[in-house]
Design a protein around this motif. Structure first.
Motif, PDB file in Angstrom:
ATOM      1  N   UNK A  45      16.577  -7.665 -12.982  1.00 46.81           N
ATOM      2  CA  UNK A  45      15.816  -8.794 -12.523  1.00 46.81           C
ATOM      3  C   UNK A  45      15.737  -8.391 -11.049  1.00 46.81           C
ATOM      4  N   UNK A  46      16.576  -7.960 -10.100  1.00 47.31           N
ATOM      5  CA  UNK A  46      16.350  -7.575  -8.802  1.00 47.31           C
ATOM      6  C   UNK A  46      15.228  -6.536  -8.586  1.00 47.31           C
ATOM      7  N   UNK A  47      15.463  -5.392  -9.437  1.00 47.30           N
ATOM      8  CA  UNK A  47      14.583  -4.035  -9.156  1.00 47.30           C
ATOM      9  C   UNK A  47      13.190  -4.657  -9.664  1.00 47.30           C
ATOM     10  N   UNK A  48      12.947  -5.162 -10.631  1.00 46.87           N
ATOM     11  CA  UNK A  48      11.611  -5.748 -10.991  1.00 46.87           C
ATOM     12  C   UNK A  48      10.910  -6.630  -9.927  1.00 46.87           C
ATOM     13  N   UNK A  49      11.535  -7.549  -9.454  1.00 51.26           N
ATOM     14  CA  UNK A  49      11.030  -8.553  -8.444  1.00 51.26           C
ATOM     15  C   UNK A  49      10.655  -7.735  -7.303  1.00 51.26           C
ATOM     16  N   UNK A  50      11.588  -6.936  -6.783  1.00 49.75           N
ATOM     17  CA  UNK A  50      11.131  -5.933  -5.681  1.00 49.75           C
ATOM     18  C   UNK A  50       9.884  -5.046  -5.881  1.00 49.75           C
ATOM     19  N   UNK A  51      10.022  -4.501  -6.971  1.00 44.87           N
ATOM     20  CA  UNK A  51       9.041  -3.458  -7.491  1.00 44.87           C
ATOM     21  C   UNK A  51       7.591  -4.369  -7.393  1.00 44.87           C
ATOM     22  N   UNK A  52       7.645  -5.469  -7.915  1.00 45.67           N
ATOM     23  CA  UNK A  52       6.473  -6.246  -8.211  1.00 45.67           C
ATOM     24  C   UNK A  52       5.829  -6.729  -6.643  1.00 45.67           C
ATOM     25  N   UNK A  53       6.807  -7.271  -5.812  1.00 48.82           N
ATOM     26  CA  UNK A  53       6.614  -7.809  -4.790  1.00 48.82           C
ATOM     27  C   UNK A  53       6.001  -6.945  -3.627  1.00 48.82           C
ATOM     28  N   UNK A  54       6.180  -5.480  -3.922  1.00 46.73           N
ATOM     29  CA  UNK A  54       5.618  -4.695  -3.007  1.00 46.73           C
ATOM     30  C   UNK A  54       4.266  -3.933  -3.211  1.00 46.73           C
ATOM     31  N   UNK A  55       3.625  -4.359  -4.083  1.00 45.00           N
ATOM     32  CA  UNK A  55       2.399  -4.090  -4.648  1.00 45.00           C
ATOM     33  C   UNK A  55       1.268  -4.985  -4.359  1.00 45.00           C
ATOM     34  N   UNK A  56      -0.019  -4.412  -4.177  1.00 48.40           N
ATOM     35  CA  UNK A  56      -1.147  -5.195  -3.613  1.00 48.40           C
ATOM     36  C   UNK A  56      -2.376  -4.403  -3.821  1.00 48.40           C
ATOM     37  N   UNK A  57      -3.434  -4.910  -4.208  1.00 45.98           N
ATOM     38  CA  UNK A  57      -4.683  -4.386  -4.276  1.00 45.98           C
ATOM     39  C   UNK A  57      -5.909  -5.314  -3.998  1.00 45.98           C
ATOM     40  N   UNK A  58      -6.726  -4.916  -3.044  1.00 45.11           N
ATOM     41  CA  UNK A  58      -6.534  -3.554  -2.241  1.00 45.11           C
ATOM     42  C   UNK A  58      -5.449  -3.930  -1.365  1.00 45.11           C
ATOM     43  N   UNK A  59      -4.613  -2.517  -1.080  1.00 53.76           N
ATOM     44  CA  UNK A  59      -3.388  -2.533  -0.094  1.00 53.76           C
ATOM     45  C   UNK A  59      -4.046  -1.631   1.300  1.00 53.76           C
ATOM     46  N   UNK A  60      -2.960  -2.159   2.048  1.00 54.82           N
ATOM     47  CA  UNK A  60      -3.132  -1.481   3.549  1.00 54.82           C
ATOM     48  C   UNK A  60      -2.400   0.042   3.098  1.00 54.82           C
ATOM     49  N   UNK A  61      -3.046   1.086   3.429  1.00 60.30           N
ATOM     50  CA  UNK A  61      -2.581   2.495   3.004  1.00 60.30           C
ATOM     51  C   UNK A  61      -1.299   3.056   3.735  1.00 60.30           C
ATOM     52  N   UNK A  62      -1.415   2.630   4.929  1.00 61.08           N
ATOM     53  CA  UNK A  62      -0.415   3.307   5.632  1.00 61.08           C
ATOM     54  C   UNK A  62       0.685   2.465   6.457  1.00 61.08           C
ATOM     55  N   UNK A  63       1.963   2.690   6.752  1.00 64.94           N
ATOM     56  CA  UNK A  63       2.967   1.739   7.210  1.00 64.94           C
ATOM     57  C   UNK A  63       2.515   1.413   8.568  1.00 64.94           C
ATOM     58  N   UNK A  64       3.239   0.177   9.218  1.00 66.55           N
ATOM     59  CA  UNK A  64       2.938  -0.098  10.394  1.00 66.55           C
ATOM     60  C   UNK A  64       4.271   0.331  11.500  1.00 66.55           C
ATOM     61  N   UNK A  65       4.080   0.142  12.880  1.00 61.84           N
ATOM     62  CA  UNK A  65       5.194   0.486  13.419  1.00 61.84           C
ATOM     63  C   UNK A  65       6.314  -0.727  13.191  1.00 61.84           C
ATOM     64  N   UNK A  66       7.722  -0.501  13.178  1.00 62.33           N
ATOM     65  CA  UNK A  66       8.161   0.743  13.472  1.00 62.33           C
ATOM     66  C   UNK A  66       8.407   1.672  12.300  1.00 62.33           C
ATOM     67  N   UNK A  67       7.868   1.140  11.395  1.00 64.89           N
ATOM     68  CA  UNK A  67       8.328   1.817   9.816  1.00 64.89           C
ATOM     69  C   UNK A  67       7.696   3.145   9.716  1.00 64.89           C
ATOM     70  N   UNK A  68       6.394   3.455  10.230  1.00 66.98           N
ATOM     71  CA  UNK A  68       5.623   4.646  10.451  1.00 66.98           C
ATOM     72  C   UNK A  68       6.474   5.736  11.295  1.00 66.98           C
TER      73      UNK A  68
END
Ligand code: MN3
Length: 210
Positions: free
Chosen positions: A83-106
């Motif tokens: 349950x956890x892995x799938x909800x997490x996976x689905x929640x981190x996708x989008x289209x169209x998506x921002x293609x690069x991480x933002x600060x401070x992640x980048x």
């Protein structure tokens, strides 16, 4: 995500066809409506006769896996993990998506991997290295260091005291309808639909200590 028993299958945050042409509608429908639903149903059935655990969140169940009664540990690992892995996976996708991480992640990514492209290559190699069913993850340890790991089946980084930042489901059901056995092509397509705005927020969220 912080809900407790009885767990429910939350609707996807987008329509089944949103991730086309990278991830097809039928795959998303089966993945959400059948695979994830089965994990939700199994988890509720497993916990039914254990009211003392009905207030624990998914994260709590997985974080404290070792403290559960022995007969619950494997079924909870597999199904709460599913349950956890799938909800997490689905929640981190989008289209169209921002293609690069933002600060401070980048900046975290550049520190560890040298560049964003080098990170993507390392993540791809990890995802390709999973033998059989499992996931590739970007995680953060308690010291705030990023790391790419893989897990088998429905194991989660929470049980390893690692904070999930991003994951990729490489079970064949995640890509077989469109990409057949070509996991590498699936990974290339998935790179287009990673919601880096959301993933960047995951980089900055506090470690889920319970
Ligand atoms: Mn799956």
């Amino acid at each position: 995500m912080n809900e407790h028993y009885p767990f429910v299958n939350p609707p996807l945050p987008y329509a089944y066809n949103t991730l086309e042409p990278f991830i097809d509608e039928k795959t998303m429908e089966l993945h959400h409506n059948r695979h994830l639903q089965t994990y939700v149903d199994n988890l509720n059935r497993i916990l039914k006769n254990y009211p003392e655990y009905h207030t624990l969140s998914l994260e709590g169940l997985l974080f404290y896996l070792d403290s559960l009664p022995e007969e619950l540990q494997t079924p909870v690992k597999n199904n709460a993990g599913g349950v956890y892995n799938h909800i997490f996976f689905f929640s981190n996708m989008k289209n169209p998506a921002t293609q690069t991480p933002a600060f401070p992640c980048n900046s975290y990514i550049n520190t560890v991997y040298g560049s964003f492209d080098a990170f993507l290559n390392a993540f791809r190699a990890a995802a390709l290295s999973v033998f059989g069913s499992g996931y590739a993850w970007l995680v953060m340890d308690v010291f705030g260091r990023l790391k790419i790991i893989t897990t088998a089946n429905q194991d989660t980084p929470l049980s390893l005291r690692l904070q999930p930042i991003l994951n990729l489901d490489v079970w064949e059901h995640a890509y077989y309808l469109k990409h057949y056995n070509k996991r590498d092509a699936y990974i290339t397509d998935w790179f287009h639909v990673i919601d880096w705005d959301k993933v960047s927020r995951n980089c900055s969220s506090p470690f889920p200590l319970y």
